[in-house]
Design a protein around this motif. Structure first.
Motif, PDB file in Angstrom:
ATOM      1  N   GLY A  96       0.799  -1.213   0.000  1.00  0.00           N
ATOM      2  CA  GLY A  96       0.000   0.000   0.000  1.00  0.00           C
ATOM      3  C   GLY A  96       0.830   1.260   0.000  1.00  0.00           C
ATOM      4  N   ALA A  97       2.090   1.138  -0.393  1.00  0.00           N
ATOM      5  CA  ALA A  97       2.965   2.316  -0.415  1.00  0.00           C
ATOM      6  C   ALA A  97       2.441   3.346  -1.404  1.00  0.00           C
ATOM      7  CB  ALA A  97       4.372   1.889  -0.780  1.00  0.00           C
ATOM      8  N   ARG A  98       2.539   4.599  -1.046  1.00  0.00           N
ATOM      9  CA  ARG A  98       2.132   5.654  -1.960  1.00  0.00           C
ATOM     10  C   ARG A  98       3.151   5.757  -3.080  1.00  0.00           C
ATOM     11  NH1 ARG A  98      -1.720   8.869  -2.156  1.00  0.00           N
ATOM     12  NH2 ARG A  98      -0.372  10.620  -2.643  1.00  0.00           N
ATOM     13  N   PRO A  99       2.690   6.048  -4.283  1.00  0.00           N
ATOM     14  CA  PRO A  99       3.652   6.195  -5.370  1.00  0.00           C
ATOM     15  C   PRO A  99       4.685   7.265  -5.038  1.00  0.00           C
ATOM     16  CG  PRO A  99       1.444   6.935  -6.012  1.00  0.00           C
ATOM     17  CD  PRO A  99       1.317   6.266  -4.704  1.00  0.00           C
ATOM     18  N   ASP A 100       5.922   6.920  -5.215  1.00  0.00           N
ATOM     19  CA  ASP A 100       6.983   7.855  -4.884  1.00  0.00           C
ATOM     20  C   ASP A 100       7.815   8.067  -6.134  1.00  0.00           C
ATOM     21  OD1 ASP A 100       9.163   9.242  -4.096  1.00  0.00           O
ATOM     22  OD2 ASP A 100       9.743   7.872  -2.481  1.00  0.00           O
ATOM     23  N   GLY A 155       4.187   0.420 -11.697  1.00  0.00           N
ATOM     24  CA  GLY A 155       2.913  -0.163 -12.097  1.00  0.00           C
ATOM     25  C   GLY A 155       1.737   0.803 -12.043  1.00  0.00           C
ATOM     26  N   LEU A 156       2.013   2.081 -12.190  1.00  0.00           N
ATOM     27  CA  LEU A 156       0.911   3.052 -12.162  1.00  0.00           C
ATOM     28  C   LEU A 156       0.246   3.154 -13.537  1.00  0.00           C
ATOM     29  CD1 LEU A 156       2.213   6.095 -10.073  1.00  0.00           C
ATOM     30  CD2 LEU A 156       1.176   3.966  -9.308  1.00  0.00           C
ATOM     31  N   THR A 157      -1.060   3.422 -13.519  1.00  0.00           N
ATOM     32  CA  THR A 157      -1.743   3.697 -14.785  1.00  0.00           C
ATOM     33  C   THR A 157      -1.495   5.150 -15.169  1.00  0.00           C
ATOM     34  OG1 THR A 157      -3.776   4.479 -13.760  1.00  0.00           O
ATOM     35  CG2 THR A 157      -3.597   2.112 -14.139  1.00  0.00           C
ATOM     36  N   GLN A 158      -1.866   5.471 -16.406  1.00  0.00           N
ATOM     37  CA  GLN A 158      -1.631   6.841 -16.873  1.00  0.00           C
ATOM     38  C   GLN A 158      -2.369   7.862 -16.013  1.00  0.00           C
ATOM     39  OE1 GLN A 158      -0.443   6.474 -21.497  1.00  0.00           O
ATOM     40  NE2 GLN A 158      -2.609   6.186 -21.113  1.00  0.00           N
ATOM     41  N   SER A 159      -3.608   7.552 -15.580  1.00  0.00           N
ATOM     42  CA  SER A 159      -4.287   8.559 -14.742  1.00  0.00           C
ATOM     43  C   SER A 159      -3.644   8.662 -13.367  1.00  0.00           C
ATOM     44  CB  SER A 159      -5.792   8.335 -14.591  1.00  0.00           C
ATOM     45  OG  SER A 159      -6.226   7.155 -15.088  1.00  0.00           O
ATOM     46  N   ILE A 161      -0.493   8.294 -12.821  1.00  0.00           N
ATOM     47  CA  ILE A 161       0.716   9.088 -13.051  1.00  0.00           C
ATOM     48  C   ILE A 161       0.361  10.573 -13.126  1.00  0.00           C
ATOM     49  CG2 ILE A 161       2.565   9.599 -14.708  1.00  0.00           C
ATOM     50  CD1 ILE A 161       2.452   6.598 -15.499  1.00  0.00           C
ATOM     51  N   ALA A 162      -0.708  10.867 -13.856  1.00  0.00           N
ATOM     52  CA  ALA A 162      -1.133  12.269 -13.986  1.00  0.00           C
ATOM     53  C   ALA A 162      -1.418  12.862 -12.610  1.00  0.00           C
ATOM     54  CB  ALA A 162      -2.373  12.353 -14.877  1.00  0.00           C
ATOM     55  N   GLU A 163      -2.058  12.046 -11.777  1.00  0.00           N
ATOM     56  CA  GLU A 163      -2.389  12.517 -10.431  1.00  0.00           C
ATOM     57  C   GLU A 163      -1.123  12.704  -9.589  1.00  0.00           C
ATOM     58  OE1 GLU A 163      -5.122  11.021  -6.691  1.00  0.00           O
ATOM     59  OE2 GLU A 163      -5.359  10.049  -8.647  1.00  0.00           O
ATOM     60  N   ALA A 164      -0.239  11.703  -9.656  1.00  0.00           N
ATOM     61  CA  ALA A 164       0.984  11.777  -8.853  1.00  0.00           C
ATOM     62  C   ALA A 164       1.843  12.974  -9.238  1.00  0.00           C
ATOM     63  CB  ALA A 164       1.791  10.479  -9.006  1.00  0.00           C
ATOM     64  N   LEU A 165       1.842  13.317 -10.508  1.00  0.00           N
ATOM     65  CA  LEU A 165       2.708  14.409 -10.966  1.00  0.00           C
ATOM     66  C   LEU A 165       1.958  15.731 -11.091  1.00  0.00           C
ATOM     67  CD1 LEU A 165       4.742  12.569 -13.765  1.00  0.00           C
ATOM     68  CD2 LEU A 165       5.356  12.920 -11.369  1.00  0.00           C
ATOM     69  N   PRO A 168      -1.797  17.203 -16.627  1.00  0.00           N
ATOM     70  CA  PRO A 168      -2.957  16.708 -17.380  1.00  0.00           C
ATOM     71  C   PRO A 168      -2.723  15.300 -17.937  1.00  0.00           C
ATOM     72  CG  PRO A 168      -2.303  18.908 -18.124  1.00  0.00           C
ATOM     73  CD  PRO A 168      -1.230  18.422 -17.208  1.00  0.00           C
ATOM     74  N   LEU A 169      -3.794  14.513 -17.943  1.00  0.00           N
ATOM     75  CA  LEU A 169      -3.723  13.137 -18.447  1.00  0.00           C
ATOM     76  C   LEU A 169      -3.208  13.100 -19.886  1.00  0.00           C
ATOM     77  CD1 LEU A 169      -4.298  10.118 -18.122  1.00  0.00           C
ATOM     78  CD2 LEU A 169      -6.693  10.569 -18.678  1.00  0.00           C
ATOM     79  N   GLY A 170      -3.668  14.058 -20.691  1.00  0.00           N
ATOM     80  CA  GLY A 170      -3.246  14.083 -22.095  1.00  0.00           C
ATOM     81  C   GLY A 170      -1.734  14.220 -22.231  1.00  0.00           C
ATOM     82  N   THR A 171      -1.143  15.000 -21.346  1.00  0.00           N
ATOM     83  CA  THR A 171       0.312  15.180 -21.376  1.00  0.00           C
ATOM     84  C   THR A 171       1.025  13.869 -21.056  1.00  0.00           C
ATOM     85  OG1 THR A 171      -0.093  17.407 -20.543  1.00  0.00           O
ATOM     86  CG2 THR A 171       2.178  16.615 -20.467  1.00  0.00           C
ATOM     87  N   VAL A 172       0.512  13.167 -20.043  1.00  0.00           N
ATOM     88  CA  VAL A 172       1.112  11.881 -19.669  1.00  0.00           C
ATOM     89  C   VAL A 172       1.033  10.911 -20.843  1.00  0.00           C
ATOM     90  CG1 VAL A 172       0.870   9.863 -18.167  1.00  0.00           C
ATOM     91  CG2 VAL A 172       0.610  12.174 -17.223  1.00  0.00           C
ATOM     92  N   LYS A 173      -0.144  10.855 -21.474  1.00  0.00           N
ATOM     93  CA  LYS A 173      -0.323   9.919 -22.590  1.00  0.00           C
ATOM     94  C   LYS A 173       0.672  10.210 -23.712  1.00  0.00           C
ATOM     95  CE  LYS A 173      -5.240   8.899 -21.977  1.00  0.00           C
ATOM     96  NZ  LYS A 173      -6.595   9.041 -22.553  1.00  0.00           N
ATOM     97  N   THR A 174       0.817  11.486 -24.020  1.00  0.00           N
ATOM     98  CA  THR A 174       1.741  11.855 -25.095  1.00  0.00           C
ATOM     99  C   THR A 174       3.168  11.456 -24.734  1.00  0.00           C
ATOM    100  OG1 THR A 174       0.319  13.723 -25.556  1.00  0.00           O
ATOM    101  CG2 THR A 174       2.503  13.770 -26.547  1.00  0.00           C
ATOM    102  N   ARG A 175       3.569  11.716 -23.495  1.00  0.00           N
ATOM    103  CA  ARG A 175       4.947  11.393 -23.091  1.00  0.00           C
ATOM    104  C   ARG A 175       5.216   9.896 -23.137  1.00  0.00           C
ATOM    105  NH1 ARG A 175       5.677  15.827 -18.219  1.00  0.00           N
ATOM    106  NH2 ARG A 175       5.760  17.598 -19.641  1.00  0.00           N
ATOM    107  N   VAL A 176       4.240   9.117 -22.665  1.00  0.00           N
ATOM    108  CA  VAL A 176       4.405   7.661 -22.702  1.00  0.00           C
ATOM    109  C   VAL A 176       4.578   7.203 -24.149  1.00  0.00           C
ATOM    110  CG1 VAL A 176       3.190   5.455 -22.397  1.00  0.00           C
ATOM    111  CG2 VAL A 176       3.179   7.141 -20.551  1.00  0.00           C
ATOM    112  N   ARG A 177       3.713   7.721 -25.002  1.00  0.00           N
ATOM    113  CA  ARG A 177       3.734   7.263 -26.395  1.00  0.00           C
ATOM    114  C   ARG A 177       5.049   7.649 -27.091  1.00  0.00           C
ATOM    115  NH1 ARG A 177      -0.506   9.778 -28.178  1.00  0.00           N
ATOM    116  NH2 ARG A 177       0.514  11.211 -29.616  1.00  0.00           N
ATOM    117  N   LEU A 178       5.445   8.901 -26.927  1.00  0.00           N
ATOM    118  CA  LEU A 178       6.673   9.344 -27.598  1.00  0.00           C
ATOM    119  C   LEU A 178       7.903   8.618 -27.050  1.00  0.00           C
ATOM    120  CD1 LEU A 178       6.041  13.189 -27.927  1.00  0.00           C
ATOM    121  CD2 LEU A 178       5.759  11.397 -29.652  1.00  0.00           C
TER     122      LEU A 178
END
Ligand SMILES: [Zn+2]
Lengths: 193, 242
Positions: A96-100, A155-159, A161-165, A168-178
């Motif tokens: 249950g560790a918080r994403p770090d 093992g975080l999902t894109q949303s 990750i967006a929350e942790a950082l 915006p979700l769209g930014t995360v998606k673009t970064r993952v893809r590129l």
């Protein structure tokens, strides 16, 4: 068969011997890949004793399920690391560790490898492969590396990750893809070898 | 599958396992019938496989090897009784890992199942098909032939319309083969959808059916050419009855 003979066998042959319950084959596979498996587990869970438990679990699982390995689908090291990553992320979630975002590190420069215990050929191949991957990753922007770290090692999902950082979700998606497109292009022949 | 409907942009994140549930479900459904995207996915999966090399190299304690070898000996001597986790544990693990990812319907159904202790109890002792208080039906599918170690669970929604199949322990197939679910009634076999399984043998399918699933008394899974066949041609690997 003497130890020296096992060291000369390729990975696929070792797995077939493991399926036949040859302990020496498991011992050789362990020597070849334990550092890869342990390093991955440690980078995910951040704790050496948990990482050792996961490592043990992975090799015992291979011992029990070697007959399920399909050489036509993935190399032995890919199979091992895929099992390791799932196990490690699973363990991380159980705590249950918080994403770090700072918990995980990248090794970007080719390290001065200690001589591995496994056969010299395998060790050399792994060291070269590792150097190429680290070089390709070093070409990514810090932002791209950050999202990859959180997805691959935590093992975080894109949303999530967006929350942790806080972005915006769209930014995360673009970064993952590129980032993935860049790595695929840079590692293409290596990854499909 | 229409060609303008590819999920190309989602595949890098799918390979990494970081797509959110709904998008992952869409990818799973699309992959079931699209060779192009499956081939593209494989290239990203290979890329992901290389990412392990960026973890800083670390070495475990010297004692670990002795423990691994001892545990392996122990595991071999106690097989098969204690070797594999129970199906509930495996499905729970499957959900946590999102591997494979679930369609929204399947996720909801299986989450309900997991909180249903009654069902787990019944499963270990009871018949091969169970109707829950909620009206959902749960059908055990047993491995047959060469896949005798495989198992499957088909969950049908309370209105009988929707279904999710979860399988475990099926061998991964070569790229030109997939598993196909058959809905069996009056000796007729109707396509219920095709699916692939992960390297670890897990797979899931949101079942597509022309008629309510509850109107089919029998279910089977066979190995078919990728994309599926009009009627079964390959070896059967799972069987179940309502
Ligand atoms: Zn497609």
């Amino acid at each position: 068969m003497a130890d020296a003979d096992y060291a000369a066998l390729d990975d696929g042959t070792l797995i077939r011997l493991i399926a036949l319950a040859r302990e020496d084959a498991l011992s050789e596979l362990y020597d070849r890949y334990v550092r890869l498996v342990f390093s991955l587990a440690l980078n995910v869970v951040g704790d050496a004793s948990t990482a050792e438990e996961i490592t043990q679990d992975v090799f015992v699982r291979v011992w029990e399920h070697a007959t399920q390995y399909r050489a036509d689908l993935a190399g032995v090291s890919t199979w091992l690391t895929s099992i390791t990553r799932h196990r490690a992320i699973d363990a991380l979630r159980r705590t249950g560790a918080r994403p770090d975002r700072n918990a995980v590190t990248w090794a970007e420069v080719a390290p001065a490898e200690e001589p591995a215990v496994g056969g010299p050929e395998v060790a050399t191949t792994l060291a070269l492969e590792s150097a190429r991957v680290r070089a390709a990753v070093s070409e990514l922007s810090p932002e791209q590396k950050q999202v990859l770290v959180l997805a691959y090692f935590q093992g975080l999902t894109q949303s999530q990750i967006a929350e942790a950082l806080g972005m915006p979700l769209g930014t995360v998606k673009t970064r993952v893809r590129l980032a993935m497109q860049h790595l695929r292009a840079a590692l293409g022949d290596l990854a499909l070898a | 599958m229409p060609t303008d409907d590819h999920v190309t942009d989602l595949l890098p994140a799918y390979a990494l396992g970081c797509l959110d549930e709904e998008e992952a479900g869409a990818v799973v459904v699309h992959l079931a019938s699209c060779d192009t995207c499956r081939a593209e996915l494989r290239t990203y999966q290979a890329t992901c496989g290389e990412l392990v090399h960026v973890a800083p190299t670390a070495t475990p304690s010297r004692e670990l090897k002795g423990r691994v070898m001892a545990a392996a000996r122990q595991a071999r001597s106690t097989q098969p009784a204690a070797a594999s986790p129970s199906l509930p544990e495996r499905i729970a693990g499957l959900l946590r890992l999102r591997a494979p990812a679930w369609g929204a319907v399947g996720l909801a159904l299986v989450t309900l199942l997991i909180v249903s202790n009654v069902w787990w109890w019944q499963r270990s002792t009871g018949p091969s098909a169970v109707t829950l208080d909620s009206g959902m039906r749960v059908i055990d599918m047993a491995g047959v032939g060469a896949a005798s170690e495989a198992s499957g669970t088909l969950v049908i929604s309370d209105d009988g319309e929707y279904g999710t199949l979860v399988v475990d322990g099926l061998p991964s197939l070569p790229a030109d083969r997939q598993y196909q679910l058959w809905l069996i009634r009056d000796g007729q076999r109707t396509n219920g959808g095709v699916f692939s399984v992960s390297l670890e043998g897990y797979g899931a399918l949101v079942v597509a059916s022309p008629d309510p699933l509850s109107s089919y008394p029998g279910f089977g899974v066979t190995i078919e050419p990728a994309g599926g066949s009009p009627s079964p041609t390959g070896d059967q690997v799972l069987a179940g009855t309502l």
